[in-house]
Design a protein around this motif. Structure first.
Motif, PDB file in Angstrom:
ATOM      1  N   LEU A   1       0.803  -1.237   0.000  1.00 43.11           N
ATOM      2  CA  LEU A   1       0.000   0.000   0.000  1.00 43.11           C
ATOM      3  C   LEU A   1       0.837   1.289   0.000  1.00 43.11           C
TER       4      LEU A   1
ATOM      5  N   THR B   1       1.835   2.593  -3.401  1.00 43.06           N
ATOM      6  CA  THR B   1       0.809   2.833  -4.420  1.00 43.06           C
ATOM      7  C   THR B   1       0.475   4.316  -4.538  1.00 43.06           C
ATOM      8  N   GLY B   2      -0.268   4.656  -5.569  1.00 38.90           N
ATOM      9  CA  GLY B   2      -0.794   6.015  -5.704  1.00 38.90           C
ATOM     10  C   GLY B   2      -0.062   6.872  -6.721  1.00 38.90           C
TER      11      GLY B   2
ATOM     12  N   GLN C   1      -9.541   9.507  -2.188  1.00 41.52           N
ATOM     13  CA  GLN C   1      -9.954   9.113  -0.832  1.00 41.52           C
ATOM     14  C   GLN C   1     -11.441   8.780  -0.806  1.00 41.52           C
TER      15      GLN C   1
END
Lengths: 336, 336
Positions: free
Chosen positions: B52, B55-56, B275
């Motif tokens: 995680l 990521t992004g 989000q």
């Protein structure tokens, strides 16, 4: 100023009153279906079940549009026209803010002054609900009660907060969008997605200096509508200019809705659509209620909030957070 | 033709392989997140949690359009352009029919012949799922895995069956709609509602005899887009004509997407939107899974079917049917 305590109607009172098309009893029955008390819920269900065979003989029309577009004025003119044509009409106003202001019942009656004194019209603001922008189970049951009480045309007004339009679209036969021509030749205030749900669009305030602008807007809208595929109803949405002052367009709008009913009754969409609406309402309210009764019962708001924060902080993925809650719930079941 | 049995990678193997941007390990990790086996689910969750933080750092682009519009050809041209510009791209193709045909992996690689041989491109059809038109939990996790594996641009292709577009819209940063000019000056095959979700529209096949028609379509679409309110992103959708033969528009499309990223990163919509997508995915997948695990566990498909038929026969209202199921479920809980 003594308050008179009315005896509560019995099941038979309700049934007989609705069948006799009594407005007062119908209003009381609506209050009952809006109630959250367990005893009321049971009685309300019994009444709805008993009147179900009497329902379905109306045309259900959703009406929406941005604030200031003139919804009440339009409904007043349209309602007057319909009652003169011999129709009995019920106006249900969905107002998500009404729980706050508490003033909407009086407000709506004042807004539609003539209509509220018309013996063949019945105005009922929805008093409840924060779910789906003010649209609740009660709204659907209220439509059924009004149909059983002999109303031919049911107008359901929403205030344009987005979610309520979608919910209302899914309980009406015809969805009417009111818009007004803006300062330029653009239309102001149409929410994305709302235009696509419309079976008909009314450009309001087409009077005085505004006539040309309204006609321009009509053309723009017609061009925009041409871009889309034919919907399952096979009905191609139309645009009408209208004025509450000159009564321009009011009759055309009703003719359009009658034509819609003709077309969709001929190709069976009318009844198939209503059946599908009921089935999807069944499934969506099941999901909503289960979420409310079960998830909220087991996973507290704090737990959900905590997981939401972890998701936003990238400490857990959305799917993993979901699995966690589902596991909690399954454990409770496993103990049986 | 012996089949070689590969040793199953361990948690450490997966993690190290993804971090090293190994395509084969990444592909195996995707297979793992698509698996329904309990042991695989646990391992997949552990891997996702571990990656995680990596990521992004990509732009996620949804691509949709009616059959025949030239999606694969467009993705091939667009993908070639991006890899030449030094980007690493992943193409995830959502194909709800793939469980039936079983041929889509080969099919997709054949469809995008050049791209599939490109070292900086990774093509992955979704092998699973009937939920949401082929979009599953796995699709969201696959995006995360691709990001952790160093892909800069993630293209998610859907086939235009309606539900999948909405689901894909809710997991991408930019939603691109491909359309083609029809026989007349109308645009054929745009599903209601899809146009309104687009951040950009590409009119394909703008070459040869078709150039004028495509330019006309572009103007029509621009006029239609003008009718709508500014979306929360503050980004006004644009229309670009494009040709996979002459490469017209390909660079402009990428520039448009880069500008979108600039604008929405400046006004914070980019991260807020991601989000919100995660939070709403959490809630909607909770509802879906609870429905699957709990309702389907207690109320059999037959019971639901029986109630649906009663609703259609007007023997019970949709709300009463819903209450019945919820009561059944609550009774199970009460026994604890």
């Amino acid at each position: 100023m003594e308050k008179i305590l009315r005896k509560r109607p019995t099941f038979a009172d309700y049934l007989e009153g609705i069948k006799r098309h009594d407005k007062i009893i119908t209003a009381q029955a609506i209050t009952l279906v809006e109630s959250q008390l367990p005893a009321d819920i049971d009685l309300a269900e019994k009444i709805i079940e008993a009147i179900l065979p009497l329902t379905g003989n109306s045309i259900r029309i959703g009406i929406t549009g941005p604030p200031g577009v003139g919804k009440s004025t339009f409904i007043e003119s349209f309602g007057e026209f319909l009652t003169h044509a011999g129709k009995k009409i019920a106006v249900l106003a969905i107002d998500p803010s009404s729980t706050l202001t508490k003033g909407s019942i009086l407000g709506d009656k004042t807004r539609m002054e003539n209509l509220s004194r018309n013996a063949n019209a019945f105005i009922r603001p929805s008093a409840t609900g924060n779910t789906l922008g003010g649209v609740t189970n009660a709204t659907k049951e209220t439509i059924l009660l009004c149909e059983a009480a002999g109303f031919d045309v049911i107008l359901i007004e929403t205030v344009g907060v987005g979610q309520s339009e979608v919910a209302v679209r899914d309980m009406v036969d015809f969805f009417l969008l009111l818009v007004m021509a803006g300062a330029g030749d653009e239309l102001q205030g149409i929410k994305k997605g709302i235009m696509e749900m419309a079976d008909g669009i009314v450009v309001t305030k087409a009077d005085g200096d505004n006539v040309k602008r309204a006609q321009h807007a009509k053309l723009d809208l017609q061009n925009a509508l041409h871009l889309f595929n034919t919907p399952p109803s096979q009905w191609l949405p139309r645009v009408v200019t209208s004025s509450a002052i000159t009564n321009l367009g009011i009759e055309d709008i009703w003719k359009m809705i009658e034509q819609y009913a003709d077309v969709t009754k001929q190709n069976d969409f009318f009844s198939i659509n209503r059946q599908q609406q009921d089935i999807s309402w069944f499934h969506s309210s099941m999901q909503r209620m289960i979420k409310k009764e079960i998830v909220d019962g087991i996973a507290s708001a704090e737990k959900i909030k905590e997981l939401e924060e972890k998701i936003m902080a990238k400490e857990i993925s959305a799917s993993a957070a979901c699995n966690l809650i589902v596991k909690m719930i399954k454990q409770r079941f496993a103990k049986i």
